[in-house]
Design an enzyme around this catalytic site. Structure first.
Site, PDB file in Angstrom:
ATOM      1  N   MET A 218     124.563  40.813  79.484  1.00 46.37           N
ATOM      2  CA  MET A 218     124.114  39.700  78.639  1.00 46.37           C
ATOM      3  C   MET A 218     123.139  38.892  79.486  1.00 46.37           C
ATOM      4  SD  MET A 218     127.789  38.902  76.925  1.00 46.37           S
ATOM      5  CE  MET A 218     128.628  39.925  78.126  1.00 46.37           C
TER       6      MET A 218
ATOM      7  N   MET B 145     126.918  38.081  82.743  1.00 48.98           N
ATOM      8  CA  MET B 145     126.205  36.980  82.062  1.00 48.98           C
ATOM      9  C   MET B 145     125.340  36.217  83.060  1.00 48.98           C
ATOM     10  SD  MET B 145     129.418  35.488  79.948  1.00 48.98           S
ATOM     11  CE  MET B 145     130.461  36.555  78.963  1.00 48.98           C
TER      12      MET B 145
ATOM     13  N   MET C 164     128.477  43.115  68.249  1.00 48.12           N
ATOM     14  CA  MET C 164     129.220  41.917  68.653  1.00 48.12           C
ATOM     15  C   MET C 164     129.867  41.275  67.420  1.00 48.12           C
ATOM     16  SD  MET C 164     128.871  41.817  71.871  1.00 48.12           S
ATOM     17  CE  MET C 164     129.882  40.347  72.074  1.00 48.12           C
TER      18      MET C 164
ATOM     19  N   ASP D 266     131.561  42.441  81.652  1.00 49.75           N
ATOM     20  CA  ASP D 266     130.670  41.489  80.979  1.00 49.75           C
ATOM     21  C   ASP D 266     129.850  40.704  81.993  1.00 49.75           C
ATOM     22  OD1 ASP D 266     131.215  41.737  78.124  1.00 49.75           O
ATOM     23  OD2 ASP D 266     133.247  41.046  78.612  1.00 49.75           O
TER      24      ASP D 266
ATOM     25  N   SER E 173     138.082  44.433  78.568  1.00 44.02           N
ATOM     26  CA  SER E 173     137.124  43.511  79.190  1.00 44.02           C
ATOM     27  C   SER E 173     137.798  42.731  80.318  1.00 44.02           C
ATOM     28  CB  SER E 173     136.571  42.531  78.158  1.00 44.02           C
ATOM     29  OG  SER E 173     135.876  41.504  78.833  1.00 44.02           O
TER      30      SER E 173
ATOM     31  N   ASP F 127     132.887  44.647  69.806  1.00 49.64           N
ATOM     32  CA  ASP F 127     133.261  43.756  70.910  1.00 49.64           C
ATOM     33  C   ASP F 127     133.403  42.317  70.429  1.00 49.64           C
ATOM     34  OD1 ASP F 127     133.613  42.570  73.387  1.00 49.64           O
ATOM     35  OD2 ASP F 127     131.562  42.935  74.089  1.00 49.64           O
TER      36      ASP F 127
ATOM     37  N   HIS G 288     128.227  45.570  80.257  1.00 54.56           N
ATOM     38  CA  HIS G 288     127.601  44.908  79.107  1.00 54.56           C
ATOM     39  C   HIS G 288     126.729  43.785  79.658  1.00 54.56           C
ATOM     40  CE1 HIS G 288     128.417  42.240  75.279  1.00 54.56           C
ATOM     41  NE2 HIS G 288     127.142  42.567  75.408  1.00 54.56           N
TER      42      HIS G 288
ATOM     43  N   HIS H 209     135.479  47.293  80.690  1.00 53.84           N
ATOM     44  CA  HIS H 209     134.264  46.677  80.136  1.00 53.84           C
ATOM     45  C   HIS H 209     133.891  45.498  81.034  1.00 53.84           C
ATOM     46  CE1 HIS H 209     131.674  45.572  76.637  1.00 53.84           C
ATOM     47  NE2 HIS H 209     131.938  44.323  76.990  1.00 53.84           N
TER      48      HIS H 209
HETATM   49  C1  DX5 Z   1     131.876  38.220  74.984  1.00 49.82           C
HETATM   50  C2  DX5 Z   1     132.159  39.506  75.713  1.00 49.82           C
HETATM   51  C3  DX5 Z   1     133.392  40.230  75.246  1.00 49.82           C
HETATM   52  C4  DX5 Z   1     134.671  39.470  75.507  1.00 49.82           C
HETATM   53  C5  DX5 Z   1     135.819  40.070  74.749  1.00 49.82           C
HETATM   54  O1  DX5 Z   1     130.668  37.714  75.413  1.00 49.82           O
HETATM   55  O2  DX5 Z   1     131.078  40.395  75.561  1.00 49.82           O
HETATM   56  O3  DX5 Z   1     133.448  41.506  75.850  1.00 49.82           O
HETATM   57  O4  DX5 Z   1     134.981  39.449  76.865  1.00 49.82           O
HETATM   58  O5  DX5 Z   1     136.949  39.266  74.917  1.00 49.82           O
HETATM   59  P1  DX5 Z   1     137.989  38.998  73.734  1.00 49.82           P
HETATM   60  O6  DX5 Z   1     138.580  40.331  73.395  1.00 49.82           O
HETATM   61  O7  DX5 Z   1     138.950  38.034  74.312  1.00 49.82           O
HETATM   62  O8  DX5 Z   1     137.184  38.440  72.568  1.00 49.82           O
HETATM   63 ZN    ZN Z   2     131.355  42.489  76.185  1.00 47.84          ZN
END
Ligand code: DX5
Ligand code: ZN
Length: 212
Positions: free
Chosen positions: A66, A35, A133, A33, A6, A171, A64, A31
């Site tokens: 969100m 948001m 998650m 993320d 990520s 994740d 991903h 990955h």
């Molecule tokens: C959380 C993300 C994860 C996160 C993982 O909202 O979807 O992908 O970045 O990071 P770590 O491995 O630090 O929990």
């Molecule tokens: Zn993620």
């Protein structure tokens, strides 16, 4: 075990240097993320940043999403090989699945910790990946929620019984200890942010996870 790193845990002031730490490793995916500040209480980055990162990496991307309304965004993430959206978002899941498939991309659905695993069953035949998650989405660096492991087990049983070809990815808060538990319960991909990018030796961390 396949491994997805990520980039949320990267030092954003020097993305090229950060990505170069994993670029020549055996990493399977980056990955991404995304948001929107509504679906989760945080904002990360949008398609423009992702397109810029794509220019400096040859590793396949999985995005991903969100976001409250994934349909508004899927087409903007053409640089990704896989697009994952949340079952809890506001669009009809079948509409989002079709939109992603129309782009020729792999489709994943993610489940927040409080979501009943049964809710994803009607969609399993249509998708390529489930993302479980193991933290509340929104931030990197949180603790792995052990009580989510049974979801992996239940899904693995259904997938095997029905002979579906679906990746089972986990994740949130992943390290070498809980990645082993994920594998034992049926996961075949783990996402790791902090464990890889906050490590002194990201390549070694990737290899450790891959060897599980
Ligand atoms: C959380 C993300 C994860 C996160 C993982 O909202 O979807 O992908 O970045 O990071 P770590 O491995 O630090 O929990
Ligand atoms: Zn993620």
């Amino acid at each position: 075990m396949k491994v997805s790193a990520s980039i949320l845990s990267c030092d954003f002031s020097n993305m090229e240097k950060e990505i170069s730490k994993v670029e020549n490793s055996d990493l399977d995916f980056l990955h991404i993320d995304v948001m929107d500040g509504h679906f989760v209480p945080n904002i990360s980055f949008g398609p423009h940043v992702v397109d810029c990162v794509k220019k400096i990496s040859h590793i396949p991307f999985e995005t991903h999403l969100m976001t409250e309304y994934p349909l508004d965004f899927v087409e903007k993430f053409k640089s990704s090989d896989t697009i994952i959206f949340h079952l809890e978002s506001q669009n009809d899941p079948m509409d989002v699945i079709c939109a992603i498939k129309d782009m020729g991309k792999k489709v994943g659905i993610s489940l927040k910790p409080k979501t009943d695993v049964l809710k994803i069953f009607p969609y399993l035949e249509q998708i390529d990946l489930v993302l479980i998650m193991t933290v509340e989405p929104g931030f990197g660096g949180q603790l792995f929620m052990k009580n989510q492991v049974k979801k992996i087990k239940v899904l693995k049983e259904i997938i095997d019984n029905k002979n579906f070809k679906i990746d089972l990815e986990v994740d949130g808060g992943i390290n070498e200890k809980n990645a082993k538990i994920c594998k034992e319960n049926g996961a075949n991909i783990v996402v790791a942010g902090s464990y890889i990018f906050k490590s002194d030796n990201p390549e070694k961390s990737i290899n450790l996870l891959k060897s599980i």
